[in-house]
Design an enzyme around this catalytic site. Structure first.
Site, PDB file in Angstrom:
ATOM      1  N   CYS A 109      19.708  44.832  43.583  1.00  0.00           N
ATOM      2  CA  CYS A 109      20.013  45.887  42.597  1.00  0.00           C
ATOM      3  C   CYS A 109      20.561  45.317  41.296  1.00  0.00           C
ATOM      4  O   CYS A 109      20.571  45.998  40.268  1.00  0.00           O
ATOM      5  CB  CYS A 109      21.008  46.883  43.173  1.00  0.00           C
ATOM      6  SG  CYS A 109      20.361  47.781  44.584  1.00  0.00           S
ATOM      7  N   HIS A 242      24.981  50.358  36.857  1.00  0.00           N
ATOM      8  CA  HIS A 242      24.038  50.626  37.948  1.00  0.00           C
ATOM      9  C   HIS A 242      24.379  51.984  38.565  1.00  0.00           C
ATOM     10  O   HIS A 242      25.534  52.249  38.919  1.00  0.00           O
ATOM     11  CB  HIS A 242      24.152  49.505  38.987  1.00  0.00           C
ATOM     12  CG  HIS A 242      23.345  49.735  40.210  1.00  0.00           C
ATOM     13  ND1 HIS A 242      22.083  50.302  40.187  1.00  0.00           N
ATOM     14  CD2 HIS A 242      23.620  49.479  41.525  1.00  0.00           C
ATOM     15  CE1 HIS A 242      21.620  50.370  41.422  1.00  0.00           C
ATOM     16  NE2 HIS A 242      22.527  49.893  42.249  1.00  0.00           N
ATOM     17  N   ASN A 272      19.819  56.339  43.463  1.00  0.00           N
ATOM     18  CA  ASN A 272      19.914  54.898  43.220  1.00  0.00           C
ATOM     19  C   ASN A 272      18.501  54.308  43.236  1.00  0.00           C
ATOM     20  O   ASN A 272      17.861  54.250  44.281  1.00  0.00           O
ATOM     21  CB  ASN A 272      20.792  54.279  44.318  1.00  0.00           C
ATOM     22  CG  ASN A 272      20.940  52.776  44.194  1.00  0.00           C
ATOM     23  OD1 ASN A 272      20.192  52.129  43.466  1.00  0.00           O
ATOM     24  ND2 ASN A 272      21.895  52.225  44.915  1.00  0.00           N
TER      25      ASN A 272
HETATM   26  O1  UT7 Z   1      22.635  49.673  45.069  1.00  0.00           O
HETATM   27  C1  UT7 Z   1      23.301  49.239  46.203  1.00  0.00           C
HETATM   28  C2  UT7 Z   1      24.698  49.514  46.095  1.00  0.00           C
HETATM   29  N1  UT7 Z   1      25.099  50.516  47.068  1.00  0.00           N
HETATM   30  C3  UT7 Z   1      26.234  51.163  46.865  1.00  0.00           C
HETATM   31  O2  UT7 Z   1      26.853  50.975  45.855  1.00  0.00           O
HETATM   32  C4  UT7 Z   1      26.755  52.093  47.935  1.00  0.00           C
HETATM   33  C5  UT7 Z   1      28.273  52.015  47.949  1.00  0.00           C
HETATM   34  N2  UT7 Z   1      28.871  52.907  48.962  1.00  0.00           N
HETATM   35  C6  UT7 Z   1      28.911  54.233  48.776  1.00  0.00           C
HETATM   36  O3  UT7 Z   1      28.415  54.742  47.796  1.00  0.00           O
HETATM   37  C7  UT7 Z   1      29.651  55.054  49.811  1.00  0.00           C
HETATM   38  O4  UT7 Z   1      30.351  54.212  50.693  1.00  0.00           O
HETATM   39  C8  UT7 Z   1      28.699  55.993  50.636  1.00  0.00           C
HETATM   40  C9  UT7 Z   1      28.184  57.114  49.751  1.00  0.00           C
HETATM   41  C10 UT7 Z   1      27.536  55.204  51.199  1.00  0.00           C
HETATM   42  C11 UT7 Z   1      29.473  56.631  51.797  1.00  0.00           C
HETATM   43  O5  UT7 Z   1      30.591  57.354  51.294  1.00  0.00           O
HETATM   44  P1  UT7 Z   1      32.038  57.143  51.970  1.00  0.00           P
HETATM   45  O6  UT7 Z   1      32.961  58.045  51.252  1.00  0.00           O
HETATM   46  O7  UT7 Z   1      32.345  55.683  51.935  1.00  0.00           O
HETATM   47  O8  UT7 Z   1      31.807  57.696  53.436  1.00  0.00           O
HETATM   48  P2  UT7 Z   1      31.959  56.944  54.842  1.00  0.00           P
HETATM   49  O9  UT7 Z   1      30.889  55.924  55.005  1.00  0.00           O
HETATM   50  O10 UT7 Z   1      33.373  56.482  55.005  1.00  0.00           O
HETATM   51  O11 UT7 Z   1      31.687  58.114  55.856  1.00  0.00           O
HETATM   52  C12 UT7 Z   1      32.564  59.250  55.950  1.00  0.00           C
HETATM   53  C13 UT7 Z   1      31.985  60.240  56.938  1.00  0.00           C
HETATM   54  C14 UT7 Z   1      31.573  59.610  58.273  1.00  0.00           C
HETATM   55  O12 UT7 Z   1      31.889  60.547  59.294  1.00  0.00           O
HETATM   56  P3  UT7 Z   1      33.225  60.378  60.172  1.00  0.00           P
HETATM   57  O13 UT7 Z   1      33.118  59.017  60.809  1.00  0.00           O
HETATM   58  O14 UT7 Z   1      34.362  60.462  59.180  1.00  0.00           O
HETATM   59  O15 UT7 Z   1      33.138  61.534  61.109  1.00  0.00           O
HETATM   60  C15 UT7 Z   1      30.068  59.488  58.157  1.00  0.00           C
HETATM   61  O16 UT7 Z   1      29.419  59.530  59.425  1.00  0.00           O
HETATM   62  O17 UT7 Z   1      30.784  60.836  56.414  1.00  0.00           O
HETATM   63  C16 UT7 Z   1      29.733  60.727  57.372  1.00  0.00           C
HETATM   64  N3  UT7 Z   1      28.469  60.636  56.642  1.00  0.00           N
HETATM   65  C17 UT7 Z   1      27.749  61.705  56.258  1.00  0.00           C
HETATM   66  N4  UT7 Z   1      27.946  63.020  56.448  1.00  0.00           N
HETATM   67  C18 UT7 Z   1      27.022  63.839  55.920  1.00  0.00           C
HETATM   68  C19 UT7 Z   1      27.833  59.507  56.206  1.00  0.00           C
HETATM   69  N5  UT7 Z   1      26.715  59.842  55.569  1.00  0.00           N
HETATM   70  C20 UT7 Z   1      26.638  61.198  55.573  1.00  0.00           C
HETATM   71  C21 UT7 Z   1      25.717  62.122  55.057  1.00  0.00           C
HETATM   72  N6  UT7 Z   1      25.949  63.437  55.257  1.00  0.00           N
HETATM   73  N7  UT7 Z   1      24.608  61.740  54.367  1.00  0.00           N
END
Ligand code: UT7
Length: 315
Positions: A109, A242, A272
């Protein structure tokens, strides 16, 4: 280095968060709140990335008001495209009728910044005066559509720029350190000499880890290019980051303590698009007439590797 033209192309099909919620355990509320994304453009059966890459390249040539025969190099950056070989850059070269060396790079990326660095090096070595850079990405082909934590993030698109060596020096900072926070193994195939279970490429991401690395590295890279140029954040007209997560953009904005208007974004409509995201955004604001001669722009990108980089240029 001076940017003299921009172009972009996106797929016709718009996929909203509600459409994803029809087959995934997710919601518009979760995706919008956690990422800022409302919809993304996705390549479907009757389109391909090559068409988008060619369209973006032609638009950039038109915007720069130059003929393809004037190009000294075509650099195409992609993480996933329609060909194992030839390079997508060669296909673009044929389509625009250029006659110059053409090759593909893969810097994940962060690829737009890495490609700018290579292009700048070619110009400084006296090997090229005009270079076409195309970042074209078919990310929805490599996402695992059963993993809600990653597949909701990505979209497809292509962005292109033309640069010349007739301009002030730019400042570029890039870095790579190995991390398994974001990976996608190549497709595994069986041959007469290697019997393995056939597997398709699938992207795997440790979201929280990538988030932290992204904020740290982007803040560091931006500061480094401003320091090298003896400028401060106040001198910068736009920071084009980005488009991975609006919360990352907000974190960098708070860190730099600069007003919202300096951080244009389109992640809400594009998702993205990997290396294409910064040139896509640049083309949008350029076509809207938002950039004036002499404006200082800072580009910053990060991704798999872990890789990151920033570039400061004068428009
Ligand atoms: O270009 C490459 C660069 N990539 C990035 O920059 C990505 C960087 N990371 C992020 O943008 C964020 O970490 C994410 C958007 C991927 C995730 O957000 P987060 O606030 O870090 O959420 P999390 O991974 O801590 O997950 C929180 C909860 C989890 O449930 P529990 O364990 O709290 O019950 C996940 O299972 O959200 C759940 N979850 C979802 N729920 C609904 C994860 N994905 C989803 C979803 N819909 N799509």
């Amino acid at each position: 280095m001076k940017i003299i033209g921009t172009g972009s192309a996106i797929p016709r099909r718009e996929v909203t968060n509600d459409m994803l919620a029809e087959f995934l355990d997710t919601s518009d509320e979760w995706i919008s709140t956690r990422t800022g994304i409302k919809s993304r453009r996705v390549l479907s059966t009757d389109e391909d990335l090559t068409q988008l890459a060619i369209q973006a390249a032609k638009e950039a040539l038109k915007d720069a008001k130059i003929d393809a025969s004037e190009l000294d190099y075509i650099l195409c950056h992609n993480v996933s495209n329609d060909f194992e070989t030839p390079a997508l850059a060669c296909v673009i070269q044929g389509a625009v009728s250029a006659h110059c060396p053409s090759l593909d790079l893969n810097g994940a990326c962060s690829g737009f910044i890495f490609t700018l660095d290579c292009a700048n090096g070619l110009m400084k070595a006296g090997r090229a005066k005009k270079i076409l850079i195309v970042c074209a990405e078919h990310m929805t082909k490599m996402t695992d559509w059963t993993r809600r934590e990653s597949c909701v993030l990505f979209g497809d698109g292509a962005g292109a720029i033309i640069i010349t060596d007739e301009g002030p020096d730019c400042e570029i900072s890039i870095s790579t350190t190995y991390s398994d926070a974001l990976t996608c193994n190549a497709r595994v195939v069986t041959t007469p000499f290697s019997q393995q279970e056939e597997k398709y490429a699938k992207l795997v991401m440790k979201g929280r880890e990538v988030f932290k690395l992204a904020v740290q590295s982007s803040a560091h890279d931006i500061q480094e290019v401003m320091d090298k140029a003896h400028l401060t954040a106040e001198d910068v007209r736009f920071f084009l980051l980005h488009q991975a997560n609006l919360r990352i953009v907000d974190a960098i904005k708070s860190h730099l303590d600069q007003p919202e208007e300096k951080f244009p974004h389109n992640i809400e409509r594009r998702g993205n698009t990997s290396s294409a995201s910064v040139p896509l955004l640049l083309d949008e604001i350029n076509k809207q007439g938002m950039i004036k001669e002499g404006d200082i722009l800072v580009f910053s990108a990060f991704g798999a590797g872990f890789s990151s980089g920033a570039c400061l240029i004068r428009w």
